[in-house]
Write an enzyme that holds these catalytic residues in place. Sequence first.
Site, PDB file in Angstrom:
ATOM      1  N   LYS A  10      -1.501  -3.764  16.208  1.00  0.00           N
ATOM      2  CA  LYS A  10      -2.605  -4.732  16.170  1.00  0.00           C
ATOM      3  C   LYS A  10      -2.668  -5.560  17.462  1.00  0.00           C
ATOM      4  CE  LYS A  10      -2.848  -5.028  11.102  1.00  0.00           C
ATOM      5  NZ  LYS A  10      -3.046  -5.953   9.944  1.00  0.00           N
ATOM      6  N   TYR A  50     -11.748  -1.525   7.164  1.00  0.00           N
ATOM      7  CA  TYR A  50     -11.244  -2.412   6.111  1.00  0.00           C
ATOM      8  C   TYR A  50     -12.263  -2.618   4.982  1.00  0.00           C
ATOM      9  CZ  TYR A  50      -7.042  -3.749   8.756  1.00  0.00           C
ATOM     10  OH  TYR A  50      -5.821  -3.764   9.387  1.00  0.00           O
ATOM     11  N   PHE A  58     -10.135 -13.325   3.095  1.00  0.00           N
ATOM     12  CA  PHE A  58      -9.533 -13.119   4.413  1.00  0.00           C
ATOM     13  C   PHE A  58     -10.286 -12.101   5.264  1.00  0.00           C
ATOM     14  CE2 PHE A  58      -7.261 -10.260   1.464  1.00  0.00           C
ATOM     15  CZ  PHE A  58      -7.348  -9.034   2.122  1.00  0.00           C
ATOM     16  N   ARG A  86       6.290   2.401   5.984  1.00  0.00           N
ATOM     17  CA  ARG A  86       6.178   1.117   5.293  1.00  0.00           C
ATOM     18  C   ARG A  86       7.517   0.370   5.304  1.00  0.00           C
ATOM     19  NH1 ARG A  86       1.631   0.127   2.849  1.00  0.00           N
ATOM     20  NH2 ARG A  86       2.460  -1.158   1.172  1.00  0.00           N
ATOM     21  N   THR A  92       3.806  -6.915   4.000  1.00  0.00           N
ATOM     22  CA  THR A  92       2.543  -7.305   4.642  1.00  0.00           C
ATOM     23  C   THR A  92       2.606  -8.746   5.136  1.00  0.00           C
ATOM     24  OG1 THR A  92       1.339  -5.804   3.188  1.00  0.00           O
ATOM     25  CG2 THR A  92       0.047  -7.521   4.277  1.00  0.00           C
ATOM     26  N   ARG A 103       7.336  -6.328  11.099  1.00  0.00           N
ATOM     27  CA  ARG A 103       6.630  -7.582  10.794  1.00  0.00           C
ATOM     28  C   ARG A 103       7.561  -8.782  10.957  1.00  0.00           C
ATOM     29  NH1 ARG A 103       3.411  -4.443   6.615  1.00  0.00           N
ATOM     30  NH2 ARG A 103       1.324  -4.295   7.491  1.00  0.00           N
ATOM     31  N   ASN A 113      -0.274  -9.625  11.655  1.00  0.00           N
ATOM     32  CA  ASN A 113       1.023  -9.115  11.201  1.00  0.00           C
ATOM     33  C   ASN A 113       1.492  -7.878  11.964  1.00  0.00           C
ATOM     34  OD1 ASN A 113      -0.784  -7.343  10.044  1.00  0.00           O
ATOM     35  ND2 ASN A 113       0.113  -7.406   7.988  1.00  0.00           N
ATOM     36  N   HIS A 116      -0.393  -2.129  11.171  1.00  0.00           N
ATOM     37  CA  HIS A 116      -0.959  -1.623   9.916  1.00  0.00           C
ATOM     38  C   HIS A 116      -0.347  -0.262   9.652  1.00  0.00           C
ATOM     39  CE1 HIS A 116      -3.768  -0.236   6.853  1.00  0.00           C
ATOM     40  NE2 HIS A 116      -3.797   0.903   7.525  1.00  0.00           N
ATOM     41  N   GLU A 127      -7.796   7.375   6.610  1.00  0.00           N
ATOM     42  CA  GLU A 127      -7.655   6.536   7.808  1.00  0.00           C
ATOM     43  C   GLU A 127      -7.486   7.374   9.071  1.00  0.00           C
ATOM     44  OE1 GLU A 127      -5.732   2.748   5.362  1.00  0.00           O
ATOM     45  OE2 GLU A 127      -4.487   3.818   6.816  1.00  0.00           O
TER      46      GLU A 127
END
Length: 142
Positions: A10, A50, A58, A86, A92, A103, A113, A116, A127
């Site tokens: 990100k 998203y 948010f 993950r 998250t 994270r 964060n 993704h 995705e």
Amino acid sequence: TIERTFSIVKPNAVAKNVIGAIYARFESAGLKIVAAKMLQLTRAQAEGFYAEHQGKPFFDGLVGFMISGPVVVQVLEGEDAVRRNREIMGATNPANALAGTLRSDYADSLTENAVHGSDAVESAAREIAYFFSEDEICPRTR
Ligand code: CMP
């Protein structure tokens, strides 16, 4: 099972100059980068990606953040890739992320964060297709 998962570095992590550090975590965990590119998302691209969060409180902040600077998108391949990625990312919300996760180390907030990652094999397929054509994915033969 060998799986593919989708991942985003990100804008806050790109700004911190930790693209390589994040890639090193993927590689150390046995995840292979089989597709990658840097891009500046448009608002429409971020909103479409998203879409499932449209209407949530948010959403606007998330989209605004995701277009605040370049991102790096990648496809990771390996044994149990969705779950493994993950684990590497951590929770998250960075407040809940275990020490040593991406994270925990690189997130600034729940929105910013750092990374993704797809939450399931089905969402990974969607995705991946959102950002990559099949000819941009390079299976490893050695
Ligand atoms: P990500 O895995 O990219 O998926 C949706 C993103 O929304 C999530 O990471 C967070 O960065 C962001 N987000 C912001 N607020 C929330 C929230 N309250 N719950 C879940 N995700 C949130």
